[in-house]
Design a protein around this motif. Structure first.
Motif, PDB file in Angstrom:
ATOM      1  N   SER A  97       0.830  -1.202   0.000  1.00 59.61           N
ATOM      2  CA  SER A  97       0.000   0.000   0.000  1.00 59.61           C
ATOM      3  C   SER A  97       0.865   1.253   0.000  1.00 59.61           C
ATOM      4  CB  SER A  97      -0.939   0.006   1.208  1.00 59.61           C
ATOM      5  OG  SER A  97      -0.204  -0.039   2.421  1.00 59.61           O
ATOM      6  N   SER A  98       1.995   1.211   0.700  1.00 57.78           N
ATOM      7  CA  SER A  98       2.902   2.372   0.725  1.00 57.78           C
ATOM      8  C   SER A  98       3.433   2.670  -0.666  1.00 57.78           C
ATOM      9  CB  SER A  98       4.071   2.104   1.680  1.00 57.78           C
ATOM     10  OG  SER A  98       3.604   1.889   2.994  1.00 57.78           O
ATOM     11  N   LEU A  99       3.791   1.603  -1.386  1.00 62.47           N
ATOM     12  CA  LEU A  99       4.274   1.771  -2.752  1.00 62.47           C
ATOM     13  C   LEU A  99       3.170   2.343  -3.643  1.00 62.47           C
ATOM     14  CD1 LEU A  99       6.352   1.328  -5.003  1.00 62.47           C
ATOM     15  CD2 LEU A  99       5.463  -1.012  -5.241  1.00 62.47           C
ATOM     16  N   ALA A 100       1.964   1.842  -3.492  1.00 61.62           N
ATOM     17  CA  ALA A 100       0.842   2.298  -4.315  1.00 61.62           C
ATOM     18  C   ALA A 100       0.534   3.774  -4.063  1.00 61.62           C
ATOM     19  CB  ALA A 100      -0.394   1.442  -4.028  1.00 61.62           C
ATOM     20  N   ILE A 101       0.502   4.169  -2.784  1.00 66.33           N
ATOM     21  CA  ILE A 101       0.198   5.560  -2.438  1.00 66.33           C
ATOM     22  C   ILE A 101       1.326   6.483  -2.898  1.00 66.33           C
ATOM     23  CG2 ILE A 101      -0.160   7.173  -0.528  1.00 66.33           C
ATOM     24  CD1 ILE A 101      -1.474   4.815   0.995  1.00 66.33           C
ATOM     25  N   GLY A 102       2.573   6.092  -2.596  1.00 64.25           N
ATOM     26  CA  GLY A 102       3.713   6.918  -2.976  1.00 64.25           C
ATOM     27  C   GLY A 102       3.829   7.079  -4.482  1.00 64.25           C
ATOM     28  N   LEU A 103       3.630   5.992  -5.212  1.00 66.65           N
ATOM     29  CA  LEU A 103       3.718   6.031  -6.662  1.00 66.65           C
ATOM     30  C   LEU A 103       2.594   6.885  -7.257  1.00 66.65           C
ATOM     31  CD1 LEU A 103       5.254   5.001  -9.117  1.00 66.65           C
ATOM     32  CD2 LEU A 103       3.759   2.996  -9.137  1.00 66.65           C
ATOM     33  N   SER A 104       1.412   6.787  -6.675  1.00 65.74           N
ATOM     34  CA  SER A 104       0.266   7.570  -7.172  1.00 65.74           C
ATOM     35  C   SER A 104       0.519   9.061  -7.025  1.00 65.74           C
ATOM     36  CB  SER A 104      -1.000   7.180  -6.410  1.00 65.74           C
ATOM     37  OG  SER A 104      -1.296   5.813  -6.573  1.00 65.74           O
ATOM     38  N   ILE A 105       0.998   9.469  -5.860  1.00 61.48           N
ATOM     39  CA  ILE A 105       1.280  10.893  -5.623  1.00 61.48           C
ATOM     40  C   ILE A 105       2.434  11.359  -6.501  1.00 61.48           C
ATOM     41  CG2 ILE A 105       2.075  12.557  -3.892  1.00 61.48           C
ATOM     42  CD1 ILE A 105       0.551  10.966  -1.798  1.00 61.48           C
ATOM     43  N   ALA A 106       3.471  10.511  -6.653  1.00 60.50           N
ATOM     44  CA  ALA A 106       4.619  10.880  -7.496  1.00 60.50           C
ATOM     45  C   ALA A 106       4.202  11.072  -8.941  1.00 60.50           C
ATOM     46  CB  ALA A 106       5.698   9.798  -7.395  1.00 60.50           C
ATOM     47  N   VAL A 107       3.341  10.193  -9.439  1.00 61.61           N
ATOM     48  CA  VAL A 107       2.862  10.304 -10.823  1.00 61.61           C
ATOM     49  C   VAL A 107       2.092  11.600 -11.012  1.00 61.61           C
ATOM     50  CG1 VAL A 107       1.255   9.339 -12.513  1.00 61.61           C
ATOM     51  CG2 VAL A 107       2.837   7.838 -11.303  1.00 61.61           C
ATOM     52  N   GLN A 108       1.271  11.953 -10.025  1.00 60.37           N
ATOM     53  CA  GLN A 108       0.485  13.175 -10.122  1.00 60.37           C
ATOM     54  C   GLN A 108       1.381  14.408 -10.153  1.00 60.37           C
ATOM     55  OE1 GLN A 108      -2.452  13.696  -7.077  1.00 60.37           O
ATOM     56  NE2 GLN A 108      -3.527  15.288  -8.189  1.00 60.37           N
ATOM     57  N   LEU A 109       2.366  14.458  -9.268  1.00 65.50           N
ATOM     58  CA  LEU A 109       3.269  15.604  -9.216  1.00 65.50           C
ATOM     59  C   LEU A 109       4.126  15.706 -10.476  1.00 65.50           C
ATOM     60  CD1 LEU A 109       4.457  15.404  -5.488  1.00 65.50           C
ATOM     61  CD2 LEU A 109       2.779  16.972  -6.484  1.00 65.50           C
ATOM     62  N   CYS A 110       4.693  14.588 -10.894  1.00 67.02           N
ATOM     63  CA  CYS A 110       5.557  14.592 -12.078  1.00 67.02           C
ATOM     64  C   CYS A 110       4.754  14.847 -13.352  1.00 67.02           C
ATOM     65  CB  CYS A 110       6.294  13.263 -12.197  1.00 67.02           C
ATOM     66  SG  CYS A 110       7.486  12.969 -10.874  1.00 67.02           S
ATOM     67  N   GLY A 111       3.531  14.314 -13.390  1.00 70.54           N
ATOM     68  CA  GLY A 111       2.703  14.499 -14.578  1.00 70.54           C
ATOM     69  C   GLY A 111       2.388  15.958 -14.832  1.00 70.54           C
ATOM     70  N   SER A 112       2.063  16.701 -13.776  1.00 68.85           N
ATOM     71  CA  SER A 112       1.762  18.128 -13.926  1.00 68.85           C
ATOM     72  C   SER A 112       2.986  18.900 -14.382  1.00 68.85           C
ATOM     73  CB  SER A 112       1.252  18.693 -12.594  1.00 68.85           C
ATOM     74  OG  SER A 112       0.084  18.020 -12.179  1.00 68.85           O
ATOM     75  N   THR A 113       4.153  18.546 -13.837  1.00 66.42           N
ATOM     76  CA  THR A 113       5.395  19.230 -14.217  1.00 66.42           C
ATOM     77  C   THR A 113       5.752  18.959 -15.662  1.00 66.42           C
ATOM     78  OG1 THR A 113       6.199  19.036 -11.931  1.00 66.42           O
ATOM     79  CG2 THR A 113       7.833  19.510 -13.640  1.00 66.42           C
ATOM     80  N   ILE A 114       5.651  17.693 -16.064  1.00 68.02           N
ATOM     81  CA  ILE A 114       5.979  17.316 -17.448  1.00 68.02           C
ATOM     82  C   ILE A 114       5.043  18.013 -18.440  1.00 68.02           C
ATOM     83  CG2 ILE A 114       6.002  15.402 -19.084  1.00 68.02           C
ATOM     84  CD1 ILE A 114       6.936  13.614 -16.747  1.00 68.02           C
ATOM     85  N   THR A 115       3.766  18.087 -18.092  1.00 73.01           N
ATOM     86  CA  THR A 115       2.801  18.758 -18.965  1.00 73.01           C
ATOM     87  C   THR A 115       3.153  20.232 -19.130  1.00 73.01           C
ATOM     88  OG1 THR A 115       1.044  17.241 -18.242  1.00 73.01           O
ATOM     89  CG2 THR A 115       0.365  19.299 -19.286  1.00 73.01           C
ATOM     90  N   SER A 116       3.545  20.879 -18.032  1.00 72.39           N
ATOM     91  CA  SER A 116       3.938  22.295 -18.094  1.00 72.39           C
ATOM     92  C   SER A 116       5.165  22.482 -18.979  1.00 72.39           C
ATOM     93  CB  SER A 116       4.219  22.827 -16.687  1.00 72.39           C
ATOM     94  OG  SER A 116       3.072  22.746 -15.873  1.00 72.39           O
ATOM     95  N   LEU A 117       6.101  21.553 -18.910  1.00 73.74           N
ATOM     96  CA  LEU A 117       7.304  21.634 -19.746  1.00 73.74           C
ATOM     97  C   LEU A 117       6.959  21.472 -21.221  1.00 73.74           C
ATOM     98  CD1 LEU A 117       9.874  19.590 -17.601  1.00 73.74           C
ATOM     99  CD2 LEU A 117       9.842  22.065 -17.991  1.00 73.74           C
TER     100      LEU A 117
END
Length: 484
Positions: free
Chosen positions: A403-423
């Motif tokens: 569950s820790s991996l799932a939660i951490g990965l989900s939040i990381a994807v959300q943060l990185c996805g927004s940054t990549i889209t802005s770039l």
């Protein structure tokens, strides 16, 4: 299915961590209202006393000594070469006029933010300067007359005389009425209302005048066959129609989109609090990502999945019951956030601004709706934009054992996805519009302010649906195939 969903809710609300997160959400709801209240206090005259040191002189102080020091400082600066001859004489004339007539220092410096402050500046740096040093000799007599009238208006505290002088001045130098100040002078004189630079209509009048001048310029270019950027034209027209509507109908408080600042402008503390509370949907999204990221993964990591499979419950029903639980909980928390924000705003600011209107322009025509409907619409759009992120976290939970991996990965994807889209948008990579996170800000898409050109909300909704179908099918396939 209903029993499974009920069971999931019972399990969630039996956990101490769930209540901690709910308390955090409740504190955030209260905190938003408190922050708006604090911001209102800090911007008020009660807190911000406008202490301009020597500029705001107490009535008991000697104004003559004050202006003597100003004149002495001017002469010292002139001796050091900071002033040219003409500017020095104009500034000296202004100081002597204010000293002879005991003009408050705050008016002299312009810190009272009244028409008298503007009048003092215009009288000497416009009328007197042109009458004395102007190159057009044919205008000397006119500038002299305007100078004398403006001086008299200041001494008599007669704003009508000053604005009549301004109107006469602009009628001569700006007969086509292409100056913002020309329109402002005409407005106040025609309205027979003393200008209040702190009042709502002063700022709206600036927006109206500026937009009208730009719009007239665009219309002239179009008439001459010169192409004009349609988006710029539409934005200028929007500002013109909104500000004109507010002035014509004396609408003090309104909500509208300001294209210059690229943000919604919200008048009044009540709806400022509710508008700020829309950001709580993002907090709800983070909470639900945490819930969704662990709702299946924890069953495997703790071994409780076996108890489900012993009973005659299919994996299909189990998967969809958990997903529906997450969606229903998301809706519930969003509604609670909205109702809580309304309650907090009402307790802190009352209902004085409840009749506020939301103004917007579509197809060249102005439309209105109640501000409550606008807030509800923004809550709905923001919530809809969060569903794909929650679905992604749920799909990852179905695939991961931790569950820790799932939660951490989900939040990381959300943060990185927004940054990549802005770039992608920054480097004008148009295919970035196909990324999920380029399509979740539905409010901006509806307003037409997407990071990508010609990006419609219809395209965004279709993209979101495709991503959600992929997420759910991937998660479902992984969940049904996983060994216990």
């Amino acid at each position: 299915m209903i029993k499974l969903i009920k069971n999931e809710f019972i399990k969630l609300f039996c956990k101490a961590s769930t209540w901690v997160l709910l308390v955090l959400l409740a504190l955030s709801v209260i905190g938003v209202g408190a922050l708006v209240k604090l911001a209102d206090y800090l911007s008020s005259d009660v807190y911000y006393s406008y202490d301009y040191a020597y500029a705001v002189v107490d009535e008991a102080e000697d104004l003559a000594s004050f202006y003597e020091s100003e004149l002495k400082e001017l002469e010292e600066d002139y001796a050091e070469g900071w002033w040219d001859e003409e500017s020095y004489e104009v500034q000296k004339k202004e100081i002597e006029f204010c000293a002879d007539n005991e003009i408050p220092a705050a008016d002299y410096y312009g810190y009272n933010y009244t028409w008298r402050s503007d009048a003092i500046y215009d009288t000497f740096w416009n009328f007197y300067y042109e009458a004395t040093y102007g190159e057009d000799a044919s205008m000397t007599a006119s500038y002299t007359t305007w100078y004398e009238q403006a001086c008299q208006a200041i001494l008599d505290d007669d704003w009508k005389l000053y604005y009549q002088t301004l109107a006469d001045y602009y009628d001569v130098i700006d007969p086509d009425n292409t100056s913002t100040w020309h329109m402002i002078a005409d407005y106040y004189y025609a309205q027979d209302t003393e200008p209040d630079f702190d009042a709502w209509d002063y700022e709206v009048l600036w927006d109206y005048s500026s937009a009208k001048i730009e719009l007239d310029s665009y219309d002239e270019q179009i008439a001459e066959g010169i192409s004009v950027d349609q988006e710029t034209y539409d934005q200028t027209q929007s500002m013109y129609l909104i500000s004109k509507y507010r002035l014509d109908n004396q609408i003090e408080q309104a909500i509208y989109y300001d294209y210059d600042s690229e943000m919604y402008m919200v008048d009044g503390d009540y709806f400022s609090s509710l508008d700020t509370s829309i950001s709580l949907v993002s907090l709800v999204s983070i909470l639900m990502i945490i819930f969704a990221g662990g709702i299946i993964a924890k069953e495997f990591s703790m071994g409780t999945i076996k108890f489900y499979l012993i009973n005659p419950v299919s994996r299909r029903k189990l998967f969809w019951s958990k997903y529906l639980t997450i969606l229903l909980l998301s809706v519930f928390l969003t509604i609670v956030s909205f109702l809580g924000s309304v309650l907090v705003a009402t307790l802190m600011f009352g209902l004085s601004g409840a009749s506020t209107q939301y103004l917007y322009v579509a197809d060249g025509e102005l439309h209105t709706m109640t501000a409550f409907l606008y807030i509800l619409k923004e809550y709905a759009l923001n919530f809809a934009g969060c569903i794909p992120n929650i679905t992604l976290a749920f799909a990852i939970s179905a695939l991961a054992r931790s569950s820790s991996l799932a939660i951490g990965l989900s939040i990381a994807v959300q943060l990185c996805g927004s940054t990549i889209t802005s770039l992608f948008a920054l480097f004008n990579l148009d295919f970035g519009r196909y990324l999920l996170f380029a399509n979740t800000d539905l409010s901006s898409l509806l307003q037409g302010t997407s990071m990508f050109a010609n990006h419609t909300i219809g395209f965004a909704l279709c993209t979101i649906v495709v991503y959600m179908v992929v997420f759910l099918l991937t998660g479902y396939d992984g969940f049904t195939r996983r060994e216990v």
